[in-house]
Motif scaffolding. Structure first.
Motif, mmCIF file in Angstrom:
data_model
loop_
_atom_site.group_PDB
_atom_site.id
_atom_site.type_symbol
_atom_site.label_atom_id
_atom_site.label_comp_id
_atom_site.label_asym_id
_atom_site.label_seq_id
_atom_site.Cartn_x
_atom_site.Cartn_y
_atom_site.Cartn_z
ATOM 1 N N ASP A 121 2.753 1.768 -3.542
ATOM 2 C CA ASP A 121 1.656 2.140 -4.479
ATOM 3 C C ASP A 121 1.333 3.550 -4.330
ATOM 4 O OD1 ASP A 121 1.325 -0.218 -5.843
ATOM 5 O OD2 ASP A 121 -0.556 -1.064 -4.650
ATOM 6 N N ARG A 152 -5.008 -3.184 -9.203
ATOM 7 C CA ARG A 152 -5.147 -3.797 -7.797
ATOM 8 C C ARG A 152 -6.461 -4.618 -7.928
ATOM 9 N NH1 ARG A 152 -5.433 1.243 -4.196
ATOM 10 N NH2 ARG A 152 -7.945 1.614 -4.860
ATOM 11 N N GLU A 211 0.689 -1.000 -0.089
ATOM 12 C CA GLU A 211 -0.169 0.100 -0.070
ATOM 13 C C GLU A 211 0.831 1.223 0.036
ATOM 14 O OE1 GLU A 211 -3.354 2.402 0.054
ATOM 15 O OE2 GLU A 211 -3.294 0.250 -0.164
#
Length: 416
Positions: A238, A286, A235
């Motif tokens: 990203d 995703r 996370e």
């Protein structure tokens, strides 16, 4: 052109997620793009909200992406994920988490509240996520790259390493150097730069060096992906990549603002949609994502903008760019309207596509474009001309270039 109501009626479906999905070439496209023909109408956003809830509950979609600032949208995502709590927090994210004034929309507020309620008590892997996918751009100009560049630099300084070298040793510059090159933010946001290339800082020596540094920082982020993900999280990596893409895109956009050539505006439009497409592709990687934006940003054919006294501007939209990469994993659902009477858009002429659909008894419907084109035959319906610049009518020549079309007969005359 065959215009019998019964023939046209056979091409329409109810407006629900299941009916729309059945019209698409793939059962559950990775990126489902829902376009609107105008901004600022909550009736369109209410329909979007309903379809998204159904897509979440019935088809497993877990991300919605709006035509809003991608960096501001991180605050909304934190809110719906439970990172930020409280009534005041909702007011804050509606004010600060959207661009283009979209945070004032009651329908957008309802969307944020619904996502947060849906996520409550769910494991992170099953939560619905929110994203903006526009750049930090407005019609009047572009944001300073400071926020994106410094966030990327900070992430790398904290987590990058190679053997005996720490992040500070690997980085191409210090935070102080970055700050000095960026200078005052108001030189990047100079309002006059949108009309006068000479007022833009985008081709200054500092800007050129910043473009090289941004590229080096993003390259380091990619080169150390395995370590960086392990040291932080997927996370966090990203999000750092979003900062990097946005920094590079902003610097490219500012360079375009400083371009005195006749292709300046075309280039700016293209750079914006490339930034949009890159973010959409990252979100689709995703998981299944619903993207919502103006039709012109999501269509497969070239987009066109006509400006008084200038030749038409043509560029490839974010949707066209994403479709080229995703193939059938990209689907586009366009929307058109019958009337927006409070904007001076009255009953459409009967020989237009909107006029033919307006004659049907349905207040709203989903249309199978291929079946409708076959029923209509030749010649194609007449193009509709909107008396209000804010509404973009159907282009009959593009009837077959989308996978489904939604039609709303009459928008309510007053806000809810």
């Amino acid at each position: 052109m065959k215009t019998g109501n019964s023939a046209i009626a056979s091409t329409v479906r109810p407006v629900d997620a299941a009916a729309v999905l059945r019209l698409l070439p793939a059962d559950r496209p990775r990126l489902l793009a829902l376009g609107e023909p105008t901004h600022g109408e909550d009736a369109l956003l209410d329909l979007r909200n309903t379809l998204f809830r159904q897509l979440v509950e019935e088809a497993g979609y877990r991300t919605i992406a709006l035509e809003s600032d991608c960096l501001r949208g991180l605050a909304v995502d934190d809110h719906v994920s439970g990172v930020v709590t409280g009534r005041d927090a909702l007011d804050d994210v509606m004010r600060d988490g959207f661009s283009h004034g979209f945070g004032a929309s009651a329908a957008n507020r309802e969307l944020v509240c619904w996502i947060r309620e849906f996520n409550d008590g769910r494991p992170a892997a099953d939560q619905v996520r929110f994203a903006g996918f526009d750049g930090p751009l407005e019609i009047t100009g572009a944001e300073s790259p400071r926020r994106a560049l410094t966030a990327l630099h900070t992430f790398l300084a904290e987590h990058a390493e190679h053997g005996d070298q720490s992040g500070a040793d690997l980085l191409p510059c210090t935070a102080r150097t970055l700050d000095e090159l960026l200078g005052a933010d108001d030189r990047w946001t100079e309002p006059a730069a949108m009309r006068d290339p000479a007022r833009s800082v985008g081709r200054s020596p500092d800007a050129f060096r910043l473009r090289l540094l941004a590229d080096d920082l993003l390259a380091l982020l990619d080169a150390q992906a395995p370590h960086l993900i392990a040291a932080s999280s997927r996370e966090a990596w990203d999000r750092a990549r979003l900062y990097g893409r946005t920094a590079v895109g902003l610097l490219r956009y500012h360079d375009g603002m400083a371009d005195p050539s006749p292709s300046r505006m075309t280039r700016l439009l293209a750079v914006r949609d490339v930034m949009m497409a890159d973010t959409l592709l990252a979100l689709a990687e995703r998981g299944p994502t619903l993207a919502f934006a103006h039709n012109s940003h999501l269509q497969r054919p070239r987009s066109t903008l006509r400006m008084d006294g200038h030749p038409p501007l043509n560029w490839w939209s974010a949707g066209a760019l994403a479709a080229a990469r995703l193939g059938e994993r990209y689907a586009f659902v366009a929307t058109a309207l019958g009337t927006i009477r409070h904007r001076g858009v009255d009953t459409p002429p009967p020989d237009t596509l909107e006029g033919l659909l307006y004659a049907l008894p349905h207040e709203r419907c989903a249309v199978d474009p291929s079946a409708l084109a076959a029923r209509l035959g030749d010649p194609a319906p007449a193009p509709r001309v909107s008396p209000w610049f804010g509404y973009a009518p159907f282009d009959p020549a593009q009837l077959g270039d989308c996978d489904a079309r939604l039609f709303l007969k009459d928008l309510p005359p007053l806000p809810r």
